[in-house]
Structure formats: structure tokens, C-alpha cells
Motif scaffolding. Structure first.
Motif, short mmCIF file in Angstrom:
data_model
loop_
_atom_site.label_atom_id
_atom_site.label_comp_id
_atom_site.label_asym_id
_atom_site.label_seq_id
_atom_site.Cartn_x
_atom_site.Cartn_y
_atom_site.Cartn_z
N MET A 105 38.86 49.82 29.99
CA MET A 105 39.62 50.60 30.24
C MET A 105 39.24 51.64 31.38
SD MET A 105 40.85 53.60 27.41
CE MET A 105 40.57 55.33 27.92
N THR A 106 37.88 51.94 31.45
CA THR A 106 37.51 52.73 32.63
C THR A 106 37.60 52.26 33.94
OG1 THR A 106 35.85 53.70 31.22
CG2 THR A 106 35.53 53.83 33.56
N ARG A 107 37.47 50.78 33.84
CA ARG A 107 37.84 49.85 35.09
C ARG A 107 39.24 49.93 35.56
NH1 ARG A 107 34.41 46.19 33.71
NH2 ARG A 107 36.01 45.14 32.54
N ARG A 108 40.09 49.83 34.75
CA ARG A 108 41.54 49.71 34.73
C ARG A 108 41.86 50.98 35.39
NH1 ARG A 108 42.73 48.14 30.18
NH2 ARG A 108 43.24 49.96 29.21
N LEU A 109 41.57 52.41 34.56
CA LEU A 109 41.93 53.60 35.23
C LEU A 109 41.28 53.79 36.58
CD1 LEU A 109 41.38 55.78 31.87
CD2 LEU A 109 43.47 55.69 33.41
N LYS A 110 40.15 53.49 36.93
CA LYS A 110 39.67 53.65 38.44
C LYS A 110 40.58 52.74 39.25
CE LYS A 110 34.85 54.58 37.17
NZ LYS A 110 33.36 54.39 37.30
N GLU A 111 40.98 51.32 38.88
CA GLU A 111 41.71 50.76 39.88
C GLU A 111 42.93 51.31 40.17
OE1 GLU A 111 41.86 46.97 38.10
OE2 GLU A 111 39.84 46.67 38.64
#
Length: 138
Positions: A125-131
Motif C-alpha cells: 500500500m505504501t509503495r502504491r501510494l508513493k508511486e
């Protein structure tokens, strides 16, 4: 949700949000304020033009905040559904004649599994949000 489980989820989610704020949102806020200041430094623009300019400066940050809020709401909804399933299982067990200690044990184990599963979802979820935050036009 048992207090220890709730505290654990809150701590991990708070760490994620602080990381996003530090690494992404804060930079966006800086750009927004600089952009807004530039709008105010245009003496030939009308009041309406300055307000429209400032509004345009705020758009990326507003999009970022909406994105983060939406993801956190989805995460919370999923966790709530999982714990409601635990409540149903515990009620069914109690209704079938099981004693309170067995029901409490089942509930604690079930909620603990929900928490573990959802904490394990946070890195993706964090990776998706950062992207997604990186893809917001500035």
C-alpha cells in the motif's frame, strides 16, 4: 478490537503516514506555498486571477491528501470487515455453548490474525501510494 492489537495497527499506520508526509507531502506543501507566493507577487493580475492562481497551486496537494485519505479509509474498512467476521465467529461459538474463555481466546487469535494480515498489506500500500503521489503533476 483488543487494545494491544489496535495500538499495534495505529503505530504501524502512523509510521507509514509520517514517512509519506516527510518524503512526499512536505515537499508538495513547500511547492504549494512557493507557488502561492509567486501568485501574490504579480501586481498586474486582478484579485480573481490571483485567487485562481493560488487555487491551482493547491490542487496537487489536495489530490495527494484525497489519495492518502482514500487509501487509509479502504484499509480501515477491510480491517473492520475482518474483525466483524471475528465477532460473528465468536458469537456463533458462544451461541453453541462454548464458555467465555474459549470465546475470548478465539476472538483474540482471530483479531490478531486480521491485524497481522493487514499490517502485511502496508508495504505494498505504501509503495502504491508513493508511486501515485509521484505521478501527481506539480
Amino acid at each position: 478490537m483488543a487494545e494491544a492489537h489496535q495500538t499495534r495497527v495505529q503505530r504501524v499506520v502512523e509510521e507509514m503516514v509520517q514517512s509519506l508526509e516527510r518524503d512526499h507531502i512536505r515537499n508538495m506543501q513547500g511547492r504549494m506555498f512557493k507557488c502561492s507566493a509567486d501568485c501574490c507577487g504579480r501586481p498586474s493580475d486582478s484579485m480573481t486571477q490571483v485567487h485562481q492562481c493560488i487555487e491551482k497551486c493547491h490542487t496537487p496537494l489536495a489530490q495527494a491528501q484525497t489519495l492518502v485519505t482514500s487509501e487509509l479509509e479502504k484499509f480501515q474498512d477491510r480491517l473492520t470487515r475482518c474483525t466483524m467476521h471475528c465477532n460473528d465467529k465468536a458469537k456463533d461459538l458462544f451461541d453453541s455453548g462454548s464458555k467465555e474463555p474459549a470465546v475470548r481466546s478465539l476472538m483474540d487469535h482471530c483479531v490478531g490474525s486480521c491485524v497481522d494480515d493487514h499490517i502485511n498489506l502496508l508495504p505494498s500500500m505504501t509503495r502504491r501510494l508513493k508511486e501515485n503521489l509521484d505521478s501527481i503533476p506539480q
